[in-house]
Write a protein that holds these residues in place. Structure first.
Motif, PDB file in Angstrom:
ATOM      1  N   CYS A 179      11.493 -16.661 -16.329  1.00 34.22           N
ATOM      2  CA  CYS A 179      11.558 -17.868 -15.517  1.00 34.22           C
ATOM      3  C   CYS A 179      10.191 -18.534 -15.411  1.00 34.22           C
ATOM      4  O   CYS A 179      10.079 -19.771 -15.449  1.00 34.22           O
ATOM      5  N   LEU A 218      19.571 -15.153 -16.078  1.00 31.55           N
ATOM      6  CA  LEU A 218      19.090 -16.516 -16.264  1.00 31.55           C
ATOM      7  C   LEU A 218      19.131 -17.364 -14.996  1.00 31.55           C
ATOM      8  O   LEU A 218      18.747 -18.543 -15.038  1.00 31.55           O
ATOM      9  N   ASP A 219      19.584 -16.817 -13.887  1.00 31.46           N
ATOM     10  CA  ASP A 219      19.825 -17.641 -12.698  1.00 31.46           C
ATOM     11  C   ASP A 219      18.599 -18.446 -12.282  1.00 31.46           C
ATOM     12  O   ASP A 219      18.683 -19.656 -12.021  1.00 31.46           O
ATOM     13  N   ILE A 222      17.617 -21.130 -14.913  1.00 25.36           N
ATOM     14  CA  ILE A 222      18.561 -22.248 -14.912  1.00 25.36           C
ATOM     15  C   ILE A 222      18.346 -23.128 -13.682  1.00 25.36           C
ATOM     16  O   ILE A 222      18.377 -24.363 -13.766  1.00 25.36           O
ATOM     17  N   ARG A 226      17.563 -27.133 -13.764  1.00 28.77           N
ATOM     18  CA  ARG A 226      18.417 -28.094 -13.054  1.00 28.77           C
ATOM     19  C   ARG A 226      17.615 -28.876 -12.001  1.00 28.77           C
ATOM     20  O   ARG A 226      17.837 -30.074 -11.805  1.00 28.77           O
ATOM     21  N   ILE A 232      22.026 -27.538 -19.241  1.00 33.83           N
ATOM     22  CA  ILE A 232      22.035 -26.209 -19.839  1.00 33.83           C
ATOM     23  C   ILE A 232      23.019 -26.204 -21.003  1.00 33.83           C
ATOM     24  O   ILE A 232      24.206 -26.468 -20.824  1.00 33.83           O
ATOM     25  N   SER A 234      24.685 -23.864 -23.856  1.00 38.72           N
ATOM     26  CA  SER A 234      24.953 -22.483 -24.262  1.00 38.72           C
ATOM     27  C   SER A 234      25.451 -22.478 -25.698  1.00 38.72           C
ATOM     28  O   SER A 234      26.544 -22.968 -25.993  1.00 38.72           O
ATOM     29  N   HIS A 251      28.284 -16.868 -22.041  1.00 34.18           N
ATOM     30  CA  HIS A 251      27.781 -17.339 -20.744  1.00 34.18           C
ATOM     31  C   HIS A 251      28.559 -16.696 -19.592  1.00 34.18           C
ATOM     32  O   HIS A 251      28.016 -16.546 -18.496  1.00 34.18           O
ATOM     33  N   PHE A 256      26.703 -17.507 -15.876  1.00 34.07           N
ATOM     34  CA  PHE A 256      26.138 -18.814 -15.541  1.00 34.07           C
ATOM     35  C   PHE A 256      27.064 -19.917 -16.030  1.00 34.07           C
ATOM     36  O   PHE A 256      27.936 -19.689 -16.878  1.00 34.07           O
ATOM     37  N   PRO A 258      27.291 -23.317 -17.937  1.00 33.46           N
ATOM     38  CA  PRO A 258      26.625 -24.292 -18.806  1.00 33.46           C
ATOM     39  C   PRO A 258      27.194 -25.695 -18.598  1.00 33.46           C
ATOM     40  O   PRO A 258      28.325 -25.859 -18.126  1.00 33.46           O
TER      41      PRO A 258
END
Length: 421
Positions: A179, A218-219, A222, A226, A232, A234, A251, A256, A258
Motif C-alpha cells: 500500500c 489489497l483493501d 484499493i 479510490r 480498479i 482486475s 477478485h 475486493f 473491481p
C-alpha cells in the motif's frame, strides 16, 4: 530448410518456443498433446484449453455456428446477448455490461480507456513484475522489456508482493508495504499532473509468481486509489473462470470489488474471444468519449464457442474439480520438498500452482530451466514464472485429474533426480 528455420525466417528468431528442443504438437485431446510420432505429452501449462483440448461440445458449437452464420456485431444476433447475460450473471458489484473483443491485450487496452473516460485522468499504476498484453498502451505496463523511449511519465510500477522476498521485509508487513508503494505512486502521478486513472492488477499476481496472499490484502491499496479518484481494473485473463477452485474470479478470492474486469485466454477454449465487463455507467462514459467498434468481437461463432465453454465448466463441475485436484496436487508436491533441498516453496490455488527453486540464497533460475526441458523430454509440459524465472509454473486444463497429478509428480521426482545428480 527445416520447419524451425522456416519459422525463424518468417516469424523472427526471437519468437518463443519454450524448450531447447522445440515442441511441435499435431493433435490435442483433453489434457494431452500429441506429436507427429504419436507420442503423448501431459499438458500442465496451457490455460487456453480451459475445458480440455478439442472438447467435443466446443468443437461442435463452433462448427454448427460457422456453418450457419458469422457476421460482425453491427448486425443484431441473439448469440452474443444470451452469452453476455449468462456471463455477467457470474459477477457481483453491479458488473452487468460488457464489450466483446478478441484478446486479453485488447481487453486491457479498452479497460484503460474506460478509466480515462470516467476519471478524466491518464495515470496508471501496475506492479514492477507484471504483464497485461502487447498493445501500445498496455506494453507500457510490462516489466520484461522497456518500451522504446522508456516508460511514459503517466505510468508507475510498484514493488510486487512475493513469498520469499516480501515487500517490506516480511509477509506480515507486506500488505502495508504494498500500500505504501501505491501511495507513493499516487503522489507522484498527482504531482506530475496526470492524476490517477486506474490501478490495473491481476488478482492472483500470476506473472509475479502467484504469492500466497490473505483475503483483504489489497483493501488498503484499493482504498488509496479510490480516494485519489482512480478505478480498479482486475485482469482475470489467467485466474478467471474458476481456475483457482474456490471462486469463479480471482477478485472474489481476495475479496475486493473491481470497477472493470478483463477476460481472455480460456474464455472460449482457444477460440480468440475476450471481454471487458463493467458497470453500465462506466460503459456509457466510455462510449460517450471513444468511438469504438470491433469487427470480430462477439461475432456469432465466437459467442457460440464461449457459451459452450461456459456450459461445460458448469455441467462438468470444473470449478470444484480445480479445487479438489489442486489441493491434492499441492499436497503431493509438498511431499517432494522434503526430498530436494532446492525446493524452497510449493504454493498455489486450484489448478494454478508451482514450485519455487532456490540454491542457497540465490534463485535457481538455471535449474528451473533445466527442469522444464528435462520434463519436456519425459513427456510433461510446463514452464517457469516469477521475477527470476526460478519457479516452475503449472497451469493445466481444468479437466486435470488426480491420476494426471500422480504422473506429474512422478515425472518431476525423476527429473529432479536426473538434473541434480
Amino acid at each position: 530448410m527445416n520447419l524451425i528455420e522456416r519459422r525463424k525466417r518468417l516469424l523472427g528468431r526471437h519468437v518463443t518456443t519454450f524448450y531447447d528442443d522445440p515442441f511441435a504438437p499435431v493433435r490435442g485431446e483433453g489434457v494431452w498433446l500429441f506429436d507427429a510420432d504419436g507420442r503423448r505429452y501431459l499438458d500442465c501449462y496451457n490455460n487456453v484449453p480451459h475445458v480440455g483440448h478439442c472438447h467435443p461440445r466446443v468443437v461442435d458449437a463452433i462448427a454448427r455456428q460457422a456453418a450457419t452464420l458469422n457476421v460482425h456485431t453491427r448486425y443484431v444476433h441473439d448469440g452474443v446477448v444470451e452469452y453476455g447475460e449468462r456471463l455477467t450473471a457470474k459477477f457481483g458489484h453491479g458488473l452487468a455490461s460488457l464489450i466483446m473483443v478478441n484478446s486479453g491485450s485488447e481487453a486491457n487496452d479498452v479497460a484503460l480507456r474506460m478509466a480515462q473516460a470516467v476519471t478524466g485522468k491518464t495515470g496508471i499504476i501496475g506492479t514492477d513484475n507484471t504483464y497485461h498484453g502487447n498493445t501500445a498502451a498496455v506494453s507500457q505496463l510490462n516489466a520484461t522489456k522497456v518500451p522504446v523511449g522508456g516508460y511514459g511519465d503517466h505510468v508507475r510500477q510498484v514493488p510486487a508482493p512475493d513469498n520469499l522476498h516480501p515487500v517490506g521485509g516480511s509477509r506480515a508487513e507486506q500488505a502495508e508495504a504494498f500500500c505504501a508503494g501505491i501511495e507513493t505512486a499516487i503522489a507522484e502521478l498527482e504531482a506530475s499532473g496526470h492524476g490517477v486513472g486506474a490501478l490495473i492488477i491481476c488478482p492472483y499476481f500470476a506473472n509475479e509468481g502467484f504469492p500466497t496472499l490473505e483475503r483483504g490484502f489489497l483493501d488498503r491499496a484499493i482504498a488509496a486509489v479510490r480516494k485519489a479518484g482512480g478505478l480498479i481494473i482486475s485482469d482475470e485473463v489467467q485466474p478467471g473462470f474458476g481456475r483457482l477452485g474456490s471462486h469463479w474470479w480471482g477478485h472474489e478470492r481476495l475479496d475486493f470489488a473491481p470497477d472493470i474486469v478483463t477476460l481472455g485466454k480460456p474464455m472460449a477454449n482457444g477460440h480468440p474471444v475476450a471481454a471487458v465487463v463493467t458497470r453500465p455507467e462506466v460503459l456509457e462514459a466510455f462510449q460517450d468519449v471513444f468511438k469504438y467498434f470491433n469487427t470480430f468481437g462477439g461475432n456469432p461463432v465466437s459467442a457460440a464457442a464461449a457459451m459452450a465453454t461456459l456450459e461445460v465448466i458448469e455441467d462438468e463441475k470444473l470449478v470444484k474439480n480445480a479445487r479438489d485436484v489442486g489441493a491434492y496436487a499441492l499436497e503431493q508436491l509438498q511431499g517432494l520438498s522434503g526430498k530436494y533441498d532446492v525446493i524452497a516453496d510449493v504454493r498455489g490455488a486450484g489448478l494454478f500452482f508451482g514450485v519455487e527453486l532456490m540454491q542457497g540464497d540465490e534463485p535457481a533460475s538455471d535449474l528451473a530451466l533445466r527442469m522444464v526441458n528435462e520434463m519436456r523430454q519425459r513427456g510433461v509440459l510446463l514452464s517457469t514464472v516469477g521475477r527470476f524465472d526460478n519457479a516452475l509454473k503449472i497451469r493445466p486444463p481444468c479437466v486435470f485429474s488426480r491420476q494426471n497429478t500422480d504422473l506429474l509428480v512422478s515425472v518431476m521426482d525423476d527429473a529432479f533426480a536426473a538434473v541434480l545428480k
